[in-house]
Write a protein that holds these residues in place. Structure first.
Motif, mmCIF file in Angstrom:
data_model
loop_
_atom_site.group_PDB
_atom_site.id
_atom_site.type_symbol
_atom_site.label_atom_id
_atom_site.label_comp_id
_atom_site.label_asym_id
_atom_site.label_seq_id
_atom_site.Cartn_x
_atom_site.Cartn_y
_atom_site.Cartn_z
ATOM 1 N N LYS A 17 0.730 -1.316 -0.097
ATOM 2 C CA LYS A 17 -0.053 0.099 0.128
ATOM 3 C C LYS A 17 0.941 1.253 0.041
ATOM 4 C CE LYS A 17 -3.991 -2.099 2.466
ATOM 5 N NZ LYS A 17 -4.702 -2.039 3.533
ATOM 6 N N SER A 18 2.066 1.132 0.953
ATOM 7 C CA SER A 18 2.801 2.496 0.919
ATOM 8 C C SER A 18 3.398 2.783 -0.508
ATOM 9 C CB SER A 18 4.001 2.259 2.188
ATOM 10 O OG SER A 18 3.478 2.050 3.179
ATOM 11 N N MET A 21 1.211 4.017 -2.898
ATOM 12 C CA MET A 21 0.822 5.645 -2.719
ATOM 13 C C MET A 21 1.895 6.562 -3.070
ATOM 14 S SD MET A 21 0.149 7.404 1.129
ATOM 15 C CE MET A 21 1.602 6.738 1.675
ATOM 16 N N CYS A 24 2.237 6.711 -6.956
ATOM 17 C CA CYS A 24 1.214 7.254 -7.451
ATOM 18 C C CYS A 24 1.442 9.041 -7.249
ATOM 19 C CB CYS A 24 -0.300 7.232 -6.945
ATOM 20 S SG CYS A 24 -0.994 5.510 -7.761
#
Length: 271
Positions: A17-18, A21, A24
């Motif tokens: 997830k990190s 993120m 992006c």
């Protein structure tokens, strides 16, 4: 009550997830927005990536297969858009991130990494080059710093991949085309007997890099770089350096006055 310890699966999920993120944010944020990210946060990411890549360079599975696990692939792909930002580039050079990426690729020698990884090496190299140029670095200083990290030599190995598509190859060829504008640096760092020079020779002789049929424009430019490196007159000025004037369409040197130096297209192909 005491919180349960995170399992390996929990850690991988959080890292995934990190990385997503961060990727992006670096890809879509404007330079002004990205500049608001604290130096400490960028240093934390760069140091984390360096640490992971250093460990992977000695991983038996990586050395044997040249294929990264999904979580590690996501991390190195996260680095690509970050190299488009000046503040991250500065940190990456300071913490030797490019060196660790280069060492990871070199760990597969004499084998080559998988296709995705070779594309990543080329993208990181080109993004770093373009960002430093936009930041005001002269072309020769730019390439000198990148070559010192070892990633330029690895990019030369990776660009021999036969399966690079037409769109990719045109973008990656810019690395070699811009490098040919730095004859003094080539004569210093790409001559026989230097680490990058010996690597270039091995690639052209087919002892290193990808086997099989390579893109003819790649081979032509690598051969031209070796020719430039073989020139012994160190006082040669870039403005008079005709051997580096190669047409990117027919791959032939053009010594005539009609050569379009900015476009790297000779008079024959311009017509």
């Amino acid at each position: 009550s005491q919180q349960p310890s995170a399992t390996p699966a929990d850690i991988v999920e959080q890292l995934t997830k990190s990385y997503g993120m961060f990727c992006c944010l670096a890809h879509f944020a404007s330079p002004e927005v990205f500049a608001q990210i604290s130096t400490e946060d960028l240093e934390r990411l760069a140091n984390h990536a360096s640490s992971v890549f250093s460990q992977l360079a000695t991983n038996r599975k990586w050395i044997k297969t040249g294929v990264l696990q999904k979580i590690d692939k996501e991390l190195i792909e996260c680095v690509i858009p970050h190299m488009k930002h000046k503040n991250f580039d500065t940190i990456a050079l300071q913490c030797n991130l490019l060196n660790d990426v280069a060492n990871l690729c070199a760990a597969r020698t004499p084998g080559m990494p998988c296709r995705d990884f070779t594309e990543t090496i080329l993208s990181i190299t080109n993004n770093a080059r373009v960002t430093l140029m936009i930041s005001g670095w002269e072309n020769e200083r730019n390439f000198k710093k990148i070559e010192a990290s070892g990633i330029l030599g690895q990019a030369i190995r990776c660009i021999t991949q036969p399966s690079l598509n037409k769109e990719s190859i045109q973008g990656h060829l810019q690395i070699l085309e811009e490098l040919m504008k730095c004859p003094m640096l080539i004569q210093e760092k790409f001559k026989r007997g230097t680490p990058t020079g010996d690597m270039l020779v091995s690639v052209l002789e087919g002892k290193d890099g990808f086997k099989g049929r390579r893109h003819e424009l790649v081979t032509a430019r690598l051969d031209n770089i070796l020719k430039i490196a073989s020139v012994t007159n160190q006082s040669t000025k870039q403005s008079d350096y005709s051997i580096g004037q190669m047409c990117r369409k027919c791959s032939k040197s053009a010594r005539s006055s009609e050569f379009q130096s900015n476009l790297l297209v000779c008079g024959r192909c311009k017509q």
